[in-house]
Design a protein around this motif. Structure first.
Motif, mmCIF file in Angstrom:
data_model
loop_
_atom_site.group_PDB
_atom_site.id
_atom_site.type_symbol
_atom_site.label_atom_id
_atom_site.label_comp_id
_atom_site.label_asym_id
_atom_site.label_seq_id
_atom_site.Cartn_x
_atom_site.Cartn_y
_atom_site.Cartn_z
ATOM 1 N N THR A 183 -70.912 -63.174 -51.566
ATOM 2 C CA THR A 183 -71.457 -63.030 -50.195
ATOM 3 C C THR A 183 -72.631 -64.046 -50.125
ATOM 4 N N GLY A 184 -73.526 -63.576 -51.220
ATOM 5 C CA GLY A 184 -74.701 -64.396 -50.786
ATOM 6 C C GLY A 184 -74.703 -65.983 -51.052
ATOM 7 N N LEU A 185 -73.727 -66.221 -52.214
ATOM 8 C CA LEU A 185 -73.456 -67.786 -52.001
ATOM 9 C C LEU A 185 -72.709 -68.394 -50.972
ATOM 10 N N ALA A 186 -71.795 -67.625 -50.429
ATOM 11 C CA ALA A 186 -70.899 -68.148 -49.398
ATOM 12 C C ALA A 186 -71.246 -68.199 -48.035
ATOM 13 N N PHE A 187 -72.123 -67.113 -47.548
ATOM 14 C CA PHE A 187 -72.423 -66.989 -46.245
ATOM 15 C C PHE A 187 -73.446 -68.016 -45.781
ATOM 16 N N MET B 228 -70.756 -57.909 -57.847
ATOM 17 C CA MET B 228 -69.929 -59.135 -57.664
ATOM 18 C C MET B 228 -69.694 -59.598 -56.182
ATOM 19 N N LEU B 229 -69.246 -58.601 -55.490
ATOM 20 C CA LEU B 229 -69.174 -59.085 -54.042
ATOM 21 C C LEU B 229 -70.333 -59.462 -53.281
ATOM 22 N N GLY B 230 -71.456 -58.852 -53.786
ATOM 23 C CA GLY B 230 -72.539 -59.284 -53.255
ATOM 24 C C GLY B 230 -73.137 -60.680 -53.391
ATOM 25 N N LEU B 231 -72.890 -60.974 -54.824
ATOM 26 C CA LEU B 231 -73.109 -62.377 -55.320
ATOM 27 C C LEU B 231 -72.396 -63.151 -54.786
#
Length: 103
Positions: free
Chosen positions: A6-10, A1-4
């Motif tokens: 991060t991938g969307l926000a960064f 969930m955190l990786g998703l």
């Protein structure tokens, strides 16, 4: 969930930060941003790991592990809410000058 998340926000975050940087300084700004992200990530893992193991203590039973993971999860949720609030405050609303056509 955190990786998703991060991938969307960064990508949006990096794009918005670097949009204000002059072209000649874009390389230095991107490098500084990447370094700051890596440092913050490593520091975050170190702090959360320290809190987890401090809560965990020398005991290795199920209740201690559960308490440590609950503590770390609550810290993560609070930090996510704080960062979300700060992100909302940092969103720039267009003003008349920004909306004016460029000559």
């Amino acid at each position: 969930m955190l990786g998703l998340g991060t991938g969307l926000a960064f990508p949006a975050l990096v794009g918005s930060v670097l949009a204000e940087v002059p072209r000649l300084a874009a390389g230095a700004a991107a490098g500084s941003l990447s370094t700051a992200q890596q440092f913050a990530s490593a520091a975050g893992v170190a702090v959360i790991g320290s809190v987890c193991f401090a809560t965990f203590g020398s005991h290795q039973g199920h209740p201690e592990i559960s308490r440590a993971l609950t503590t770390v999860t609550v810290i993560h949720l609070v930090l996510m809410l704080v960062v979300t609030g700060l992100s909302i405050l940092l969103v720039r609303r267009p003003n008349k000058r920004m909306l004016a056509p460029t000559p």
